[in-house]
Write a protein that holds these residues in place. Sequence first.
Motif, short mmCIF file in Angstrom:
data_model
loop_
_atom_site.label_atom_id
_atom_site.label_comp_id
_atom_site.label_asym_id
_atom_site.label_seq_id
_atom_site.Cartn_x
_atom_site.Cartn_y
_atom_site.Cartn_z
N LEU A 201 3.56 2.00 10.83
CA LEU A 201 3.56 3.15 9.93
C LEU A 201 2.32 3.13 9.03
CD1 LEU A 201 5.31 5.52 8.56
CD2 LEU A 201 5.91 3.78 6.90
N GLY A 202 1.68 4.26 8.94
CA GLY A 202 0.52 4.39 8.05
C GLY A 202 0.96 5.03 6.75
N LEU A 203 0.58 4.42 5.64
CA LEU A 203 0.91 4.98 4.34
C LEU A 203 -0.41 5.44 3.72
CD1 LEU A 203 3.53 5.25 2.71
CD2 LEU A 203 3.01 3.08 1.63
N LEU A 204 -0.54 6.75 3.60
CA LEU A 204 -1.82 7.29 3.15
C LEU A 204 -1.68 8.05 1.85
CD1 LEU A 204 -3.10 8.85 6.49
CD2 LEU A 204 -3.48 6.57 5.61
N GLY A 205 -2.79 8.24 1.21
CA GLY A 205 -2.80 9.04 -0.01
C GLY A 205 -4.06 8.76 -0.79
N PRO A 206 -4.47 9.69 -1.63
CA PRO A 206 -5.66 9.44 -2.45
C PRO A 206 -5.41 8.33 -3.46
CG PRO A 206 -4.65 11.55 -3.02
CD PRO A 206 -3.86 10.99 -1.90
N ASN A 207 -6.46 7.92 -4.15
CA ASN A 207 -6.29 6.89 -5.20
C ASN A 207 -5.28 7.35 -6.23
OD1 ASN A 207 -8.12 5.12 -4.16
ND2 ASN A 207 -9.84 5.94 -5.31
N GLY A 208 -4.39 6.44 -6.62
CA GLY A 208 -3.40 6.76 -7.65
C GLY A 208 -2.25 7.61 -7.13
N ALA A 209 -2.13 7.71 -5.81
CA ALA A 209 -1.05 8.55 -5.23
C ALA A 209 0.31 7.86 -5.32
CB ALA A 209 -1.38 8.88 -3.79
N GLY A 210 0.30 6.54 -5.42
CA GLY A 210 1.57 5.80 -5.49
C GLY A 210 1.81 4.90 -4.29
N LYS A 211 0.78 4.70 -3.46
CA LYS A 211 0.94 3.87 -2.26
C LYS A 211 1.21 2.41 -2.62
CE LYS A 211 -3.19 4.46 -0.62
NZ LYS A 211 -3.97 5.20 -1.59
N THR A 212 0.34 1.86 -3.48
CA THR A 212 0.49 0.44 -3.82
C THR A 212 1.80 0.19 -4.56
OG1 THR A 212 -1.88 0.10 -3.78
CG2 THR A 212 -0.62 -1.49 -5.04
N ALA B 138 15.86 -10.96 1.41
CA ALA B 138 15.10 -9.86 2.03
C ALA B 138 13.67 -10.30 2.34
CB ALA B 138 15.09 -8.64 1.12
N LEU B 139 13.12 -11.16 1.46
CA LEU B 139 11.73 -11.60 1.66
C LEU B 139 11.55 -12.48 2.90
CD1 LEU B 139 10.42 -12.37 -1.96
CD2 LEU B 139 9.80 -10.47 -0.48
N LYS B 140 12.66 -12.98 3.43
CA LYS B 140 12.56 -13.75 4.68
C LYS B 140 12.09 -12.86 5.82
CE LYS B 140 15.85 -17.37 3.70
NZ LYS B 140 17.18 -17.90 3.89
N HIS B 141 12.25 -11.55 5.63
CA HIS B 141 11.88 -10.61 6.70
C HIS B 141 10.52 -9.95 6.48
CE1 HIS B 141 16.01 -10.88 8.17
NE2 HIS B 141 16.36 -10.87 6.90
N ILE B 142 9.90 -10.23 5.33
CA ILE B 142 8.62 -9.56 5.02
C ILE B 142 7.52 -10.53 4.65
CG2 ILE B 142 7.48 -7.84 3.54
CD1 ILE B 142 10.01 -6.82 2.63
N SER B 143 6.32 -10.22 5.09
CA SER B 143 5.14 -10.88 4.53
C SER B 143 4.13 -9.78 4.24
CB SER B 143 4.57 -11.92 5.49
OG SER B 143 4.27 -11.32 6.72
N ALA B 144 3.16 -10.08 3.38
CA ALA B 144 2.25 -9.01 2.99
C ALA B 144 0.86 -9.52 2.70
CB ALA B 144 2.80 -8.31 1.74
N VAL B 145 -0.10 -8.66 2.97
CA VAL B 145 -1.46 -8.89 2.48
C VAL B 145 -1.66 -7.82 1.43
CG1 VAL B 145 -3.92 -8.90 3.05
CG2 VAL B 145 -2.27 -9.77 4.70
N LEU B 146 -1.73 -8.25 0.19
CA LEU B 146 -1.80 -7.28 -0.89
C LEU B 146 -3.24 -6.85 -1.15
CD1 LEU B 146 0.81 -9.10 -3.10
CD2 LEU B 146 1.19 -7.00 -1.83
N GLU B 147 -3.36 -5.74 -1.88
CA GLU B 147 -4.67 -5.17 -2.13
C GLU B 147 -5.58 -6.17 -2.86
OE1 GLU B 147 -4.47 -1.78 -4.65
OE2 GLU B 147 -6.52 -1.18 -4.24
N GLY B 148 -6.86 -6.12 -2.58
CA GLY B 148 -7.81 -7.02 -3.23
C GLY B 148 -8.06 -8.23 -2.36
#
Lengths: 324, 257
Positions: A39-50, A81-91
Amino acid sequence: MEKIIEVRGINKQYVKRKTKEVITAVNDVSFDVHRGEVLGLLGPNGAGKTSTIKMICGLLQADAGSIHINGLDIKKKRLKALKHISAVLEGNRNLYWRLTVRENLEYFAGNRGLSRKDVKEQVEKLLKQFRLKEKENELVNGLSRGMQQKLAIAVALLANTEVILLDEPTLGLDVEISYELREILKMIVKEEKRTIIISSHDMPVVQELCDRTIIINKGTVVVDEKVENLLKLFETRAYSIKLGGTLSVAQEQQLLVKFPLCTYEGSSHETVVNINLEKSEDIYDLFDIFKAEGTVVESIDRTTIDFEQVFMEIVKGEKAYAMA
Amino acid sequence: MQWLNLLNANFRKEYIEMKRYLPNTLALLLTFYIIFLAAFFGIMFVGDPASFEANVQYSIVSVAFWSLTLMTMNFIGFSVVTEAMRGTLEQLYMSPMGVWKIMLTRIVGQFSLQLVMMVILLFAAMLTSGQWLSLNPMTTIPILTLTMISIVGVSFMIAGLAIIVKQIQAFLQIFQFVLMALVFIPLSVAPFLAFAPFVKGVDMVRMVMMENLTLSAIPLADFGFLLINSMIYFILGLFVFHRCEKLAMKKGLLGQY
């Protein structure tokens, strides 16, 4: 397909410290993500994606609404729930810069309760897959931004979770590294069959990797559609028509009345009409205008539209898009 | 098993980072040694010659403990601030083990490493002063372990504060003098300090080392008091830490510095 993430009516507001102004970052956002979907999550800066991604990760608590990961409420059962998720966060600071490439992989695996022995084979595989084997004993602060980003993704993959969230994975990377990373991500999508959410401004990444896209603008979901369908929808009604000669004044007036958004330009021997038709059958009306004065139609091209244009049109509101 | 893997990973990380930041570690050790020298020469030139030996022994143990409590107690707070500055704090919060467990294993690792430093400092101080104390590990280690629990509790409170406000360095600088007072003031002078964290434990270890006591020579009530005191501070520390975590998640403060 079975749902793995269910987001229902989430809201998030922030209060500015100095002015006490309330800012709505996410407003009544709902969507599902299915197992194995990209799934792609798109939006301009400050749209609420992060903010949305952080709420899915449980790093930020929603003011209202609920998020379930594999049936587990992130608010009530965050650690499970975190056992099912990993993430590369912004930055670019998802890693320890004073540890080596290998040490980072092993440390983050350890933080998930895995031993070095447990992940030995997978570490080797990832080092090779991400072309980091030669750098395995180098400190992260000596690596290029692209290498660091590749390592951050490798760390996320090592967790072996069903869901991976990638927040702006190609941000700040040069074209070459961005392409390499895209190829790696394509390989992961193809081989690993994991559920991936990618938040990105990099439209080729979204167009090439994602099955479906959600566009968020001003904290609200404006589009939730398959990438393929979005492209079709925008592509099929955009035409560039080359005519022999010029349009008469009567034809120009008719065009303006029937198709106010139509544009045309030309010389004494040729005119190019660019038009975006609202309905498929409008093409007959258009051709009636040309036929009435015997204007020769030399060529008709369907304008190809890339995902970036689709995104821009939706976000800028230049194209009305009815949610399915 | 997961706990063990977590402990192993964090102990290893602490050890690797201590090695890579070795000049920092040595500078810290040297600072505490200089403070001891200042205390030693102060006693030598200004103190009462009749109680010289006892005073020197008292200051040796106190400086060593001050270094241990200071470095351990501030550790989780500093750790949170450093992670926030590095940008890795949110990544830690992605662990299904929970950050409090990660921090607990880190502090155990750190405590073990600091203990080695404390022994080095003790020997350096004893060598300089010519005053030899009884280390008596069979007695001191159980007391130290119990004392450590309350230190961890306070450390979690500081860490909770650090999650919310991040810039706590100024507070920690003032706090080191509060710790110094708690370690140096004898319980015989201020008995109410026994209710403060770790003071009772430090007093007991000091007594063991200076008077060469064995475990059986210490009243059971003292152990009971130390255990209850430590457990209260530990539980309180975890409670404060969890409340601060919740607040940070609600206000979106985890990723901020």
